[in-house]
Design a protein around this motif. Sequence first.
Motif, PDB file in Angstrom:
ATOM      1  N   SER A 172       3.002 -27.282  39.436  1.00 38.62           N
ATOM      2  CA  SER A 172       2.095 -27.691  38.616  1.00 38.62           C
ATOM      3  C   SER A 172       1.297 -28.813  39.351  1.00 38.62           C
ATOM      4  CB  SER A 172       2.496 -28.547  37.372  1.00 38.62           C
ATOM      5  OG  SER A 172       3.504 -29.507  37.921  1.00 38.62           O
ATOM      6  N   GLU A 173       1.775 -29.578  40.243  1.00 39.86           N
ATOM      7  CA  GLU A 173       0.886 -30.400  41.219  1.00 39.86           C
ATOM      8  C   GLU A 173       0.054 -29.681  42.002  1.00 39.86           C
ATOM      9  OE1 GLU A 173      -0.926 -33.551  42.894  1.00 39.86           O
ATOM     10  OE2 GLU A 173       0.070 -33.456  40.953  1.00 39.86           O
ATOM     11  N   LEU A 174       0.620 -28.777  42.645  1.00 39.98           N
ATOM     12  CA  LEU A 174      -0.157 -27.601  43.695  1.00 39.98           C
ATOM     13  C   LEU A 174      -1.370 -27.012  42.898  1.00 39.98           C
ATOM     14  CD1 LEU A 174      -0.428 -26.130  46.249  1.00 39.98           C
ATOM     15  CD2 LEU A 174       1.158 -24.399  45.549  1.00 39.98           C
ATOM     16  N   GLY A 175      -1.002 -26.486  41.752  1.00 33.66           N
ATOM     17  CA  GLY A 175      -2.206 -26.004  40.817  1.00 33.66           C
ATOM     18  C   GLY A 175      -3.244 -27.133  40.468  1.00 33.66           C
ATOM     19  N   LEU A 176      -2.795 -28.455  40.079  1.00 37.19           N
ATOM     20  CA  LEU A 176      -3.803 -29.478  39.916  1.00 37.19           C
ATOM     21  C   LEU A 176      -4.619 -29.877  41.024  1.00 37.19           C
ATOM     22  CD1 LEU A 176      -1.518 -31.374  37.488  1.00 37.19           C
ATOM     23  CD2 LEU A 176      -3.875 -30.205  36.948  1.00 37.19           C
ATOM     24  N   ARG A 177      -3.764 -29.943  42.426  1.00 40.59           N
ATOM     25  CA  ARG A 177      -4.675 -30.208  43.749  1.00 40.59           C
ATOM     26  C   ARG A 177      -5.778 -29.243  43.889  1.00 40.59           C
ATOM     27  NH1 ARG A 177      -2.084 -34.158  47.733  1.00 40.59           N
ATOM     28  NH2 ARG A 177      -0.967 -35.159  46.205  1.00 40.59           N
ATOM     29  N   LEU A 178      -5.443 -28.162  43.631  1.00 40.00           N
ATOM     30  CA  LEU A 178      -6.663 -26.844  43.831  1.00 40.00           C
ATOM     31  C   LEU A 178      -7.648 -27.047  42.630  1.00 40.00           C
ATOM     32  CD1 LEU A 178      -4.226 -23.926  44.793  1.00 40.00           C
ATOM     33  CD2 LEU A 178      -5.970 -25.186  46.149  1.00 40.00           C
ATOM     34  N   VAL A 179      -7.534 -27.440  41.397  1.00 43.84           N
ATOM     35  CA  VAL A 179      -8.187 -27.519  40.229  1.00 43.84           C
ATOM     36  C   VAL A 179      -9.127 -28.940  40.806  1.00 43.84           C
ATOM     37  CG1 VAL A 179      -8.797 -28.417  37.909  1.00 43.84           C
ATOM     38  CG2 VAL A 179      -6.962 -26.581  38.573  1.00 43.84           C
ATOM     39  N   MET A 199       9.026 -16.500  37.971  1.00 45.95           N
ATOM     40  CA  MET A 199       7.930 -16.046  37.138  1.00 45.95           C
ATOM     41  C   MET A 199       7.419 -17.268  36.395  1.00 45.95           C
ATOM     42  SD  MET A 199       7.372 -13.071  38.295  1.00 45.95           S
ATOM     43  CE  MET A 199       6.333 -12.490  37.439  1.00 45.95           C
ATOM     44  N   ALA A 200       8.034 -18.078  35.909  1.00 45.45           N
ATOM     45  CA  ALA A 200       7.674 -19.271  35.227  1.00 45.45           C
ATOM     46  C   ALA A 200       6.258 -20.036  35.812  1.00 45.45           C
ATOM     47  CB  ALA A 200       8.842 -20.055  34.993  1.00 45.45           C
ATOM     48  N   ALA A 201       6.711 -19.774  37.348  1.00 40.30           N
ATOM     49  CA  ALA A 201       5.805 -20.542  38.282  1.00 40.30           C
ATOM     50  C   ALA A 201       4.453 -19.649  38.362  1.00 40.30           C
ATOM     51  CB  ALA A 201       6.312 -20.926  39.725  1.00 40.30           C
ATOM     52  N   VAL A 202       4.741 -18.334  38.389  1.00 42.49           N
ATOM     53  CA  VAL A 202       3.599 -17.292  38.420  1.00 42.49           C
ATOM     54  C   VAL A 202       2.613 -17.588  36.987  1.00 42.49           C
ATOM     55  CG1 VAL A 202       2.995 -14.786  38.415  1.00 42.49           C
ATOM     56  CG2 VAL A 202       4.707 -15.677  40.089  1.00 42.49           C
ATOM     57  N   HIS A 203       3.299 -17.379  35.805  1.00 33.76           N
ATOM     58  CA  HIS A 203       2.568 -17.417  34.719  1.00 33.76           C
ATOM     59  C   HIS A 203       2.166 -19.038  34.589  1.00 33.76           C
ATOM     60  CE1 HIS A 203       3.393 -13.427  34.033  1.00 33.76           C
ATOM     61  NE2 HIS A 203       5.044 -13.508  34.100  1.00 33.76           N
ATOM     62  N   GLY A 204       2.975 -20.155  34.891  1.00 33.08           N
ATOM     63  CA  GLY A 204       2.582 -21.150  34.527  1.00 33.08           C
ATOM     64  C   GLY A 204       1.121 -21.439  35.406  1.00 33.08           C
ATOM     65  N   LEU A 205       1.321 -21.420  36.811  1.00 34.43           N
ATOM     66  CA  LEU A 205      -0.163 -21.292  37.361  1.00 34.43           C
ATOM     67  C   LEU A 205      -1.299 -20.690  36.922  1.00 34.43           C
ATOM     68  CD1 LEU A 205       1.314 -21.243  40.980  1.00 34.43           C
ATOM     69  CD2 LEU A 205       0.031 -22.995  40.136  1.00 34.43           C
ATOM     70  N   THR A 206      -1.162 -19.467  36.322  1.00 32.13           N
ATOM     71  CA  THR A 206      -2.127 -18.704  35.691  1.00 32.13           C
ATOM     72  C   THR A 206      -2.573 -19.381  34.548  1.00 32.13           C
ATOM     73  OG1 THR A 206      -0.944 -16.790  36.480  1.00 32.13           O
ATOM     74  CG2 THR A 206      -2.497 -16.534  34.732  1.00 32.13           C
ATOM     75  N   ASP A 207      -1.674 -20.018  33.589  1.00 35.84           N
ATOM     76  CA  ASP A 207      -2.228 -20.668  32.473  1.00 35.84           C
ATOM     77  C   ASP A 207      -2.670 -22.047  32.715  1.00 35.84           C
ATOM     78  OD1 ASP A 207      -1.071 -18.834  30.892  1.00 35.84           O
ATOM     79  OD2 ASP A 207       1.031 -19.768  30.294  1.00 35.84           O
ATOM     80  N   LEU A 208      -2.474 -22.895  33.996  1.00 35.10           N
ATOM     81  CA  LEU A 208      -2.849 -24.119  34.173  1.00 35.10           C
ATOM     82  C   LEU A 208      -4.371 -23.731  34.560  1.00 35.10           C
ATOM     83  CD1 LEU A 208      -1.356 -26.592  36.724  1.00 35.10           C
ATOM     84  CD2 LEU A 208      -3.424 -25.819  36.996  1.00 35.10           C
ATOM     85  N   PHE A 209      -4.725 -22.838  35.397  1.00 38.47           N
ATOM     86  CA  PHE A 209      -6.173 -22.508  36.018  1.00 38.47           C
ATOM     87  C   PHE A 209      -6.939 -21.898  34.738  1.00 38.47           C
ATOM     88  CE2 PHE A 209      -3.694 -21.525  40.183  1.00 38.47           C
ATOM     89  CZ  PHE A 209      -4.329 -22.745  40.624  1.00 38.47           C
ATOM     90  N   GLY A 210      -6.146 -21.273  33.887  1.00 38.32           N
ATOM     91  CA  GLY A 210      -7.038 -20.819  32.400  1.00 38.32           C
ATOM     92  C   GLY A 210      -7.514 -22.103  31.835  1.00 38.32           C
ATOM     93  N   VAL A 211      -6.402 -22.991  31.588  1.00 39.45           N
ATOM     94  CA  VAL A 211      -7.029 -24.417  30.773  1.00 39.45           C
ATOM     95  C   VAL A 211      -8.016 -25.146  31.501  1.00 39.45           C
ATOM     96  CG1 VAL A 211      -5.898 -26.751  30.289  1.00 39.45           C
ATOM     97  CG2 VAL A 211      -4.535 -24.531  29.785  1.00 39.45           C
ATOM     98  N   ALA A 212      -7.688 -24.974  32.881  1.00 41.56           N
ATOM     99  CA  ALA A 212      -8.852 -25.835  33.608  1.00 41.56           C
ATOM    100  C   ALA A 212     -10.510 -25.085  33.549  1.00 41.56           C
ATOM    101  CB  ALA A 212      -8.696 -25.727  35.082  1.00 41.56           C
ATOM    102  N   ASN A 213     -10.261 -23.819  33.511  1.00 41.50           N
ATOM    103  CA  ASN A 213     -11.454 -23.130  33.094  1.00 41.50           C
ATOM    104  C   ASN A 213     -12.162 -23.595  31.669  1.00 41.50           C
ATOM    105  OD1 ASN A 213     -11.920 -21.340  35.174  1.00 41.50           O
ATOM    106  ND2 ASN A 213     -10.666 -19.793  34.715  1.00 41.50           N
TER     107      ASN A 213
END
Length: 331
Positions: A172-179, A20-34
């Motif tokens: 985190s790197e996966l999320g950043l790749r998509l950002v 769940m840390a990844a689930v919420h971490g990805l959610t936060d990462l995309f929120g920061v990008a927004n």
Amino acid sequence: MGVERAVAELGVLIYPGAQMAAVHGLTDLFGVANRIAAEHQAAQLPLLRVSHWQVEGDQVPERVYDTHPGPAGALVAVLIPPSIGGFSERQAPQELIRWIRQQHANGATLGGVCVGSILLAESGLLDGRSATTHWTSAKAFAERYPAIKLKADTPIVDDGDLITTAGLMAWSELGLRLVNRLLGPSIATGTARFLVVEHSDSASECGSNFSPILNHGDASILKVQHWLQSTGATDVSLAAMAERAGLEERTFLRRFRAATGLKPTEYCQHLRVGKAREMLEFTNGTIDHIAWTVGYQDPSAFRATFKKITGLTPSDYRGRFGVSATAAVAR
């Protein structure tokens, strides 16, 4: 009257045992990008909408959370987080596998973190493709999925429409790749800096890794794109691509460019250079061998195309971003 921003929805899968840390971490990462995109007043960029999809038994995943509730649309990506307690193919119900395959057929990029790549393997979508997974499951993975080219020593394999990562914290790197793909390298770099996490310098300094447009809605062209990704576009012709699409060549050319923004030849060049970048970063193969592997019979033509797309020669690229260069900096 302001122009309404486009929305790009990214689905995060929650299965039994998911971290769940990844689930919420990805959610936060995309929120920061927004937020960073908003600070740049980049109204032309899409708003990243994050939804969580819960898996219950052998049921189709159900949306249980949405950062920006609104009309349902096609998912741009589906992200499968890791599992701290381990994960096996027995935890992959057929309804879930069918759902994953359907999202891919609809044009979604699929990303598996660590043992989350097992779900992608079970779907059959990785057959004939390159992938990575956590080192603890590499032996079993290779034995169960012999059709997959496992690169267990590679931290991330970005194969365009399918991305796999090897580490538990690689979400985190996966999320950043998509950002990077959706909002651009400067927003991705800013997001990484805010979160104080590492991000590949190669993407920001030499242009993003090749990220094909997949959610254009043209099923015939998407079929060709998936085929090119699976073959590496190493030995293809316009006639073969048009035949695969079931279209006359002139019609195929027009629709391909309308859907992807590139001519078929340009698309294949970007795809091949993307694979070459990965090999230059993570292997010690000679440049001539890499050129041959990604489909160039003439190494000089490969070097010219590589420099045109990245701004660096292959040897300069390896010197700056290869694993040996990274290790030297770390020392």
